[in-house]
Design a protein around this motif. Structure first.
Motif, PDB file in Angstrom:
ATOM      1  N   ASN A   1       1.686  -7.931   3.607  1.00 17.63           N
ATOM      2  CA  ASN A   1      -0.137  -7.324   3.435  1.00 17.63           C
ATOM      3  C   ASN A   1      -0.359  -7.588   4.672  1.00 17.63           C
TER       4      ASN A   1
ATOM      5  N   PRO B   1      -2.617  -5.433  -6.761  1.00 21.05           N
ATOM      6  CA  PRO B   1      -3.911  -4.217  -5.969  1.00 21.05           C
ATOM      7  C   PRO B   1      -3.754  -5.806  -4.872  1.00 21.05           C
ATOM      8  N   GLU B   2      -3.976  -4.918  -3.406  1.00 21.64           N
ATOM      9  CA  GLU B   2      -4.774  -5.939  -2.837  1.00 21.64           C
ATOM     10  C   GLU B   2      -5.795  -6.093  -2.438  1.00 21.64           C
TER      11      GLU B   2
ATOM     12  N   TYR C   1     -10.728   1.415  -1.325  1.00 22.92           N
ATOM     13  CA  TYR C   1     -11.351   0.675  -1.640  1.00 22.92           C
ATOM     14  C   TYR C   1     -12.843   0.784  -1.202  1.00 22.92           C
TER      15      TYR C   1
ATOM     16  N   TRP D   1      -6.018  -0.726   2.963  1.00 22.63           N
ATOM     17  CA  TRP D   1      -6.755  -0.791   2.073  1.00 22.63           C
ATOM     18  C   TRP D   1      -8.064  -0.986   1.570  1.00 22.63           C
TER      19      TRP D   1
ATOM     20  N   TYR E   1       1.014  -1.849  -0.289  1.00 19.60           N
ATOM     21  CA  TYR E   1      -0.081   0.053   0.549  1.00 19.60           C
ATOM     22  C   TYR E   1       0.652   1.352  -0.130  1.00 19.60           C
TER      23      TYR E   1
END
Length: 588
Positions: free
Chosen positions: A208, A257-258, A221, A217, A163
């Protein structure tokens, strides 16, 4: 990029459980034609790649290929360049990145590169909320121009790992038993990094896996405080800056992207995010003479594999897939993920067939030059040729101050002694340049068609001998074929053709560019070296047994590509000391 630890790769268990529902398909067929010709050598000492090739606008075709404005099948092959990324600086005296020099650009061109994947970082594009740093985009522009001056496209990649550079552990004593301190990485600016003060300590060693990264994250989102909107707007600013620039192949929306929640929960939000970002890029290009490629990636459950992989679903948000390209990072057999190289490629080919987009391998790579690793690297090359795909090796050069290299040891962040083995080598911790890694560069720099009228139907290229065999079919005569070969015009490497005219060879640093015109509609062929019109059938790929859907073969391919044919390079450093390759832990 690859990390340095023993986690299951991003596209790993989740892929095995989800992606194998789709059957892969190959694209290798053979073609022959009647007319035969030998190349007329028109060597032009002093010529460069940029003197011969033109970087035309790129787009996607209905049959899932990347093509130029003349409709030619384009293979974009090269490496990742991270010099403009903003990484966490864990050791104050060690810069996390190393600038690209003129010698670097020349070396890339001399190994046949047709593209770089150029990493940029949101934290540098928009360091202050609402203000785009045009000075930074000037730096990006300068790299794009330098690449183009050496005959290479640029894919501009909005890069991140874990991130942000602003999430890291300051005191390892704060980490409870069973957790470990975290390094900072790269990505979002500080103002867009919302962690609610949660722990930065890693729960399973994966970068992560900390509560802080997971929360950041989720806030992204969920568009908390409009931070996702700002990311979308930032992409619009970048796309506007490079609109109408044919040397910019395209834009990679977000690196790896996680997925911070169960895949079923994230999927609608992730698809909306992709649609918004692609819409912003397209709006910025509205007045340009052409649009550029837009590369998208799956959301990866790296921090917790049980969450599952989120596969982009353009249809779910009525997204037009024109010029959209999938970019899956295949680290199979360099980082354990349960797949063979060929097996994951087959899965990706099947998946992208369903979605209706091409695939471009934005990252892949290996981090030592032992005999077994070189066999794997050659197998990757063979399968990439079989599928007629392009991609970018991770990576050109890695600083000893890069977070991928740094480690927490005895309560301190250090750069361990050893050698960073990429396409160039660095001796750590002093960041001593050990020069190019010929073992890898020879494989990456093997011969291939840069631009192919019609469609490639067969491609075989041997990095050890320099021999090349390609076939294609064209709907009409007259298109120009452009082929890179790292060979010289000698008796071992003659150029032979079928249904090609005006064949010419131009010497350039590192090898030759062969150009030719299609003589008539239909099949045509070109060889560098021995003529072989009846190649053996490609080996069957393999992968993990799927939990449902069609079964996968279990045996890896065999044949010449499976046996090393070159001596193993020495792991002795420039200082004469034995050096140990530093093990990878995380992808780019």
């Amino acid at each position: 990029m690859p990390p340095r630890s023993h986690h299951v790769s991003r596209i790993g268990a989740a892929v095995a459980a989800f992606l194998m529902l789709t059957a892969g398909a190959t694209v290798a067929t053979t073609g022959t034609a009647s007319a035969s010709a030998s190349a007329s050598a028109s060597a032009s000492p002093g010529s460069t790649v940029a003197d011969i090739v033109e970087l035309l606008p790129l787009s996607t075709s209905k049959d899932r290929r990347i093509v130029d404005s003349q409709g030619r099948d384009m293979l974009l092959r090269g490496a990742n360049v991270n010099s403009l990324g903003e990484y966490w600086q864990g050791v104050p005296k060690l810069d996390p990145t190393i600038p690209v020099s003129e010698a670097d650009w020349e070396r890339m061109a001399a190994h046949g590169f047709s593209v770089i994947r150029l990493l940029i970082t949101w934290s540098r594009v928009e360091p202050t909320r609402g203000t785009i740093d045009q000075g930074y985009l000037d730096e990006v522009d300068a790299y794009v121009r330098s690449a183009a001056e050496h005959g290479m496209y640029s894919v501009i990649d909005m890069h991140q790992d874990a991130y942000s550079a602003f999430i890291f552990t300051t005191d390892p004593a704060d980490c409870p038993d069973g957790t470990t301190p975290a390094k900072g990485w790269d990505g979002a600016p500080a103002w867009a990094t919302l962690t609610d003060g949660l722990s930065t300590c890693l729960t399973n060693g994966e970068r992560n896996s900390s509560p802080a990264v997971n929360r950041a994250w989720n806030h992204f989102y969920d568009n908390t405080d409009g931070i996702r909107d700002r990311f979308v707007a930032t992409w619009g600013a970048v796309a506007k800056r490079f609109a109408g620039r044919s040397e910019v192949a395209g834009f990679d929306v977000l690196n790896e992207p996680e997925n911070p929640k169960p895949a079923g929960e994230l999927a609608p939000t992730y698809n909306e995010f992709l649609a918004e970002t692609i819409g912003s890029i397209r709006a910025a290009q509205a007045n340009a003479p052409f649009g550029q490629l837009i590369l998208i990636e799956p959301a990866l459950p790296a921090g917790d594999q049980s969450r599952g992989l989120v596969i982009p679903d353009p249809a779910a948000v009525n997204l037009d897939t024109t010029n959209v390209v999938a970019s899956v990072h295949n680290y199979s057999e360099s980082i354990e993920n349960g797949f063979t190289i060929e097996g994951l490629n087959e899965v990706v080919d099947g998946l992208t067939t369903v979605i209706g987009v091409p695939n471009w391998g934005g990252e892949y790579g290996f981090w030592d030059t032992g005999p077994e690793t070189l066999v794997k690297a050659r197998r990757y090359a063979t399968d990439e040729d079989r599928l007629a795909w392009g991609g970018a090796w991770w990576q050109w050069r890695q600083s000893c101050g890069d977070p991928h290299t740094l480690q927490w040891i005895d309560g301190k962040v250090v750069s361990p002694a050893g050698v960073e083995v990429h396409l160039n080598k660095q001796e750590c911790p002093a960041n001593i340049d050990l020069g190019p890694n010929d073992a890898f560069l020879d494989i990456l720099g093997r011969g291939y068609p840069r631009a192919t009228p019609g469609r490639i139907t067969e491609l075989r290229s041997d990095p050890d001998t320099g021999f090349l065999s390609m076939a294609a079919t064209a709907p009409k005569p007259g298109g120009e074929l452009v082929v890179w070969t790292p060979t010289t015009a000698d008796s071992t490497h003659p150029v032979e053709t079928r249904n090609l005219i005006n064949v010419a060879e131009t010497e350039v640093p590192g090898g030759r560019l062969i150009t030719a015109t299609v003589g008539s509609a239909g099949d045509y062929r070109l060889w560098v070296g021995p003529v072989d019109e009846a190649p053996a059938a490609p080996a069957s790929p393999s992968g993990p047994a799927p939990t449902s859907g069609p079964s996968a073969p279990s045996a890896p391919p065999s044949g010449p590509a499976s046996t090393p044919s070159a001596p193993t390079p020495s792991n002795t450093s420039a200082t004469g000391r034995a050096s140990v390759p530093l093990p990878p832990k995380f992808t780019g």
